[in-house]
Write a protein that holds these residues in place. Structure first.
Motif, short mmCIF file in Angstrom:
data_model
loop_
_atom_site.label_atom_id
_atom_site.label_comp_id
_atom_site.label_asym_id
_atom_site.label_seq_id
_atom_site.Cartn_x
_atom_site.Cartn_y
_atom_site.Cartn_z
N PRO A 42 -14.00 -18.98 -49.24
CA PRO A 42 -14.98 -18.66 -50.29
C PRO A 42 -14.55 -17.48 -51.18
CG PRO A 42 -15.89 -18.23 -48.10
CD PRO A 42 -14.55 -18.83 -47.91
N ASP A 43 -13.70 -16.59 -50.68
CA ASP A 43 -13.26 -15.44 -51.49
C ASP A 43 -11.91 -15.70 -52.14
OD1 ASP A 43 -11.98 -15.44 -49.02
OD2 ASP A 43 -11.88 -13.25 -48.89
N ILE B 101 -9.61 -29.57 -53.87
CA ILE B 101 -9.89 -28.21 -54.35
C ILE B 101 -11.24 -27.74 -53.82
CG2 ILE B 101 -10.44 -26.84 -56.40
CD1 ILE B 101 -8.32 -28.55 -57.91
N GLN B 102 -12.26 -28.59 -53.92
CA GLN B 102 -13.60 -28.24 -53.47
C GLN B 102 -13.58 -27.90 -51.98
OE1 GLN B 102 -16.40 -31.41 -53.92
NE2 GLN B 102 -18.12 -30.22 -53.15
N GLN B 103 -12.93 -28.70 -51.18
CA GLN B 103 -12.86 -28.45 -49.73
C GLN B 103 -12.10 -27.15 -49.45
OE1 GLN B 103 -11.04 -32.08 -48.42
NE2 GLN B 103 -12.98 -33.21 -48.41
N GLY B 104 -11.04 -26.90 -50.21
CA GLY B 104 -10.28 -25.66 -50.03
C GLY B 104 -11.11 -24.44 -50.37
N ARG C 54 -3.26 -25.29 -52.46
CA ARG C 54 -3.26 -24.17 -51.51
C ARG C 54 -4.20 -23.15 -52.12
NH1 ARG C 54 -0.42 -19.26 -50.37
NH2 ARG C 54 -0.43 -18.91 -48.13
N VAL C 55 -5.22 -22.80 -51.37
CA VAL C 55 -6.19 -21.82 -51.83
C VAL C 55 -5.79 -20.49 -51.21
CG1 VAL C 55 -8.62 -21.16 -51.94
CG2 VAL C 55 -7.98 -23.58 -51.98
N VAL C 56 -5.61 -19.46 -52.07
CA VAL C 56 -5.07 -18.17 -51.64
C VAL C 56 -6.15 -17.10 -51.77
CG1 VAL C 56 -3.26 -16.46 -52.03
CG2 VAL C 56 -2.79 -18.88 -52.43
N ALA C 57 -6.19 -16.16 -50.77
CA ALA C 57 -7.12 -15.03 -50.81
C ALA C 57 -6.38 -13.79 -50.33
CB ALA C 57 -8.33 -15.32 -49.94
N VAL D 262 -11.32 -19.22 -61.04
CA VAL D 262 -10.23 -18.92 -60.10
C VAL D 262 -8.93 -19.25 -60.81
CG1 VAL D 262 -9.21 -19.49 -57.85
CG2 VAL D 262 -11.68 -19.51 -58.11
N ASP D 263 -7.97 -18.37 -60.64
CA ASP D 263 -6.67 -18.54 -61.27
C ASP D 263 -5.95 -19.77 -60.69
OD1 ASP D 263 -4.46 -17.92 -62.85
OD2 ASP D 263 -3.57 -16.64 -61.30
#
Length: 185
Positions: A115-116, A107-110, A150-153, A137-138
């Motif tokens: 960043p946004d 999570i931290q790396q993602g 999966r980090v989404v922006a 963050v949701d």
């Protein structure tokens, strides 16, 4: 009669001379034939030896090629088995007690890569762990994500997937020679 004897002796001498000459020519013909036959035999023997050596070289090359192909197949099979074992381990690591630490780093790396970030997607079975690790963050459930996040922006238009299996896929090509070398030892 002396003339008859003389003529007969001369004729006999001429016959002997002709016979001797014929024997000499016959011996020369036979000698020439033997030499040609020996030359032909030697030539054929050299040809057969050359063909034999070429056949040996081809057989050795074919055997080496087959051996190398077998080694490559065995190596590929071994590498495939190693990856299968690693994938099985990664499938089961999500139930290990230390998985919270692993998921936290993923999570931290993602989040560092995006960043946004608007949301973090995780497998429904891992959502309760992620909710304890993430604030601001949701956290969404996504059954397609397994063993990572999966980090989404930007409304889902951009993002990054950071999973254990994805990392394995990225390093497979680099690790294959090392794994093959280790399996060969």
């Amino acid at each position: 009669m002396a003339l008859d004897k003389l003529l007969e002796n001369e004729a006999q001498s001429e016959i002997e001379r002709i016979r001797a000459e014929a024997r000499g020519r016959a011996e020369q013909i036979v000698q020439d034939a033997r030499e040609r036959a020996q030359t032909l035999l030697d030539s054929r023997q050299r040809l057969l030896d050359t063909q034999y050596q070429a056949g040996l070289v081809r057989a050795r090359s074919a055997a080496d090629l087959e051996l190398n192909a077998s080694r490559l197949t065995a190596s590929e099979s071994g590498v495939t088995q190693v990856y299968r074992m690693v994938e099985d381990y990664l499938e089961n690591v999500t139930s290990a007690p230390e998985y919270g630490n692993i998921l936290s780093r993923l999570i931290q790396q993602g989040l560092e890569a995006v960043p946004d970030a608007e949301a973090i997607e995780v497998n429904p079975a891992e959502a309760h762990i992620a909710r304890h690790l993430v604030t601001g963050v949701d956290v969404r459930e996504n059954p397609a994500i397994r063993g990572g996040v999966r980090v989404v922006a930007r409304g889902g238009k951009s993002g990054v997937t950071n999973t254990l299996s994805g990392r394995l896929e990225r390093v497979k090509a680099d690790m294959a020679p090392q794994i093959s070398r280790l399996l060969a030892e």
